[in-house]
Design an enzyme around this catalytic site. Structure first.
Site, PDB file in Angstrom:
ATOM      1  N   THR A 238     -16.163 -35.279 -11.489  1.00  0.00           N
ATOM      2  CA  THR A 238     -15.775 -34.617 -10.235  1.00  0.00           C
ATOM      3  C   THR A 238     -16.100 -35.600  -9.115  1.00  0.00           C
ATOM      4  O   THR A 238     -16.846 -36.540  -9.319  1.00  0.00           O
ATOM      5  CB  THR A 238     -16.649 -33.349 -10.054  1.00  0.00           C
TER       6      THR A 238
ATOM      7  N   THR B 235     -21.836 -32.480  -8.626  1.00  0.00           N
ATOM      8  CA  THR B 235     -21.030 -32.835  -9.790  1.00  0.00           C
ATOM      9  C   THR B 235     -21.913 -32.565 -11.017  1.00  0.00           C
ATOM     10  O   THR B 235     -23.127 -32.711 -10.937  1.00  0.00           O
ATOM     11  CB  THR B 235     -20.606 -34.327  -9.780  1.00  0.00           C
TER      12      THR B 235
ATOM     13  N   GLY C  60     -20.602 -27.288 -14.303  1.00  0.00           N
ATOM     14  CA  GLY C  60     -20.122 -26.324 -13.328  1.00  0.00           C
ATOM     15  C   GLY C  60     -20.689 -24.930 -13.514  1.00  0.00           C
ATOM     16  O   GLY C  60     -21.084 -24.262 -12.550  1.00  0.00           O
TER      17      GLY C  60
ATOM     18  N   ARG D 136      -9.789 -21.579 -16.429  1.00  0.00           N
ATOM     19  CA  ARG D 136     -11.231 -21.761 -16.194  1.00  0.00           C
ATOM     20  C   ARG D 136     -11.462 -22.509 -14.868  1.00  0.00           C
ATOM     21  O   ARG D 136     -10.885 -23.553 -14.626  1.00  0.00           O
ATOM     22  CB  ARG D 136     -11.846 -22.550 -17.355  1.00  0.00           C
TER      23      ARG D 136
ATOM     24  N   GLY E 201     -14.583 -24.149 -12.610  1.00  0.00           N
ATOM     25  CA  GLY E 201     -16.004 -24.485 -12.574  1.00  0.00           C
ATOM     26  C   GLY E 201     -16.547 -24.233 -11.180  1.00  0.00           C
ATOM     27  O   GLY E 201     -16.077 -23.361 -10.445  1.00  0.00           O
ATOM     28  N   ASP E 202     -17.531 -25.046 -10.794  1.00  0.00           N
ATOM     29  CA  ASP E 202     -18.175 -24.863  -9.490  1.00  0.00           C
ATOM     30  C   ASP E 202     -17.394 -25.497  -8.339  1.00  0.00           C
ATOM     31  O   ASP E 202     -17.538 -25.092  -7.184  1.00  0.00           O
ATOM     32  CB  ASP E 202     -19.592 -25.453  -9.511  1.00  0.00           C
TER      33      ASP E 202
HETATM   34  N1  GLY Z   1     -18.412 -29.705 -11.993  1.00  0.00           N
HETATM   35  C1  GLY Z   1     -17.082 -29.670 -12.372  1.00  0.00           C
HETATM   36  C2  GLY Z   1     -16.750 -28.612 -13.322  1.00  0.00           C
HETATM   37  O1  GLY Z   1     -17.606 -28.123 -14.038  1.00  0.00           O
HETATM   38  O2  GLY Z   1     -15.597 -28.242 -13.400  1.00  0.00           O
END
Ligand code: GLY
Length: 437
Positions: free
Chosen positions: A267, A318, A321, A295, A297-298
């Site tokens: 990321t 990064t 997530g 899906r 993530g964060d």
């Molecule tokens: N940190 C990026 C993700 O988990 O998608």
């Protein structure tokens, strides 16, 4: 009583871990791994006190090459969010970066889905997009969300249609290279889906746990009795052979195999602060490789992958997530700074909350990793990470430009390197050396 920063970290971590350790009868706890790390004292400019430099940009290591141009733009009066977006657009546009934008590794169906969010400090606006297909610069789309709508977050097909409506081109984000890595991943899992090899394939072999053909005739069990090292060698050899058949260049095969076995979550985050103290941040990603369609993530979650408060500062993440969402990492850090913690202390506290999620259980935490990029409104900054780096690869770093462009190692909570997930039986060292970077 005098109380050093080191004491602060030790006391609060041990207090947190003790709460969890008490309810777990067995297992290795995080306290054993803490503060053996000599780097656990603050690094970056947080170790100094007094005045800090502005303007400044901080970002993940993959933004390093784009910092000179963005810093010149910042110096010439560029808006702080546009500066941060200029940095992250670099990897989004680069087809060779497999974790962001064009060329990102796709989901399990072979479709690239991107996530991003941003916050503009001076106007206190936020935008986010999740699971977007066919649009390369999702960081810019996240800004367009707050520019053109009264909403903060759009996802999926609606986000794609919105992006096209405001002028972003639809394009194929799956490069040949990422498609081949995905095909290799399909090949690796092909015994558990419909992609073959089928019964008619001359190389098909009965699974080792298949029922006997007749009571007196056991099924073929080609792998039975072989030592682990032999099985692993065969597994890697087959993967390398498939990689060759798929046309993956010899020099790229080890990296492709590594991504297949241990799907990455690369990321980029960037925060930018100008001379006047205006601050903004953004985060963008293609997310977890081979993820379930849909899906998120964060990275597109305001408060997890990115959070900026014009009164305090900005933070981004990064790494794992799912773990970061559960501790609302970026928001937690900014709130910690609001209540007086330094960037380093604020980031360490968020990492300790991840440790608390697993009650300090190192048998789980060794597979989790997280990097936080933290910039306070006065120019103090820190890069902190759960571990010192990913297993057997480079140490975690943060890229900085405050007139001088540089990479700095993060301050890690735990000594050592995180381990690849999912866990595999121990791969013999000679096999790992032969087939993996
Ligand atoms: N940190 C990026 C993700 O988990 O998608």
């Amino acid at each position: 009583m005098s109380f050093s920063r080191r004491d602060f970290v030790r006391t609060s971590v041990l207090g947190t871990i003790a709460a969890g350790a008490g309810v777990r009868a067995q297992g290795e706890v995080a306290a054993n791994h803490l503060l053996e790390n000599p780097a656990a004292a603050a690094q970056n400019n947080d170790a100094q006190s007094g005045s800090y430099k502005r303007p400044i940009i901080i970002c993940a290591h993959n933004g390093f090459d784009y910092l000179d141009d963005a810093f010149a733009f910042l110096k010439s009066g560029g808006d702080t969010l546009d500066v941060a977006l200029r940095v992250v657009k670099g990897p989004e546009d680069d087809p060779n970066v497999t974790t962001v934008g064009l060329g990102g590794i796709p989901n399990e169906e072979g479709v690239v889905e991107l996530d991003a969010c941003c916050m503009h400090g001076p106007t206190r606006r936020a935008g986010a997009v999740g699971a977007v297909r066919n649009i390369k610069n999702v960081s810019l789309v996240s800004k367009a969300v707050f520019e053109h709508t009264g909403h903060v977050m759009l996802v999926g097909e609606g986000a794609e249609r919105f992006a096209v409506a405001v002028g972003f081109p639809r394009e194929n984000l799956l490069t040949d290279h990422s498609r081949k890595i995905w095909l290799l991943w399909k090949e690796y899992h092909s015994n558990s889906d419909w992609w073959g090899p089928g019964l008619a394939d001359p190389h098909w072999q009965a699974p080792t746990d298949a029922a006997p053909v007749s009571p007196d005739k056991a099924p073929q069990q080609p792998e039975r009795g072989k030592p682990q090292s032999e099985l692993w060698r065969e597994r890697y050899r087959r993967l390398e052979e498939h990689a060759g058949k798929l046309g993956i260049a010899p020099e790229d095969r080890a990296d492709a195999i590594h991504k297949v076995l241990f799907p990455p979550t690369g990321t980029i985050h960037c925060s930018a602060l100008n001379e006047k103290g205006e601050i903004s941040g953004c985060t963008t990603t293609s997310g977890l490789a081979f993820k379930l369609p849909g899906r998120c993530g964060d990275s597109p979650i305001i408060g997890a992958g990115c959070y900026t408060d014009q009164d305090v500062g900005s933070a981004g993440a990064t790494g794992s997530g799912e773990e970061n969402i559960k501790v609302a990492g970026a928001h937690t850090i900014v709130e910690n700074m609001r209540h007086g913690m330094s960037p380093h202390e604020a980031g360490m506290d968020a990492l300790k909350r991840i440790v608390r999620t697993y009650n300090g259980d190192m048998s789980r935490l060794r597979f989790v990793d997280m990097i936080y990029y933290i910039l306070r409104k006065d120019g103090a900054y820190a890069g902190v990470s759960l571990w010192e780096g990913y297993q057997a690869r480079r140490p975690h770093t943060i890229a900085v430009h405050d007139g001088t462009r540089r990479s700095e190692v993060t301050t890690a909570l735990f000594k050592g390197y995180s381990q690849d997930f999912p866990p595999e039986p121990k791969v013999p060292e000679e096999v790992r050396k032969q087939y993996l970077k």
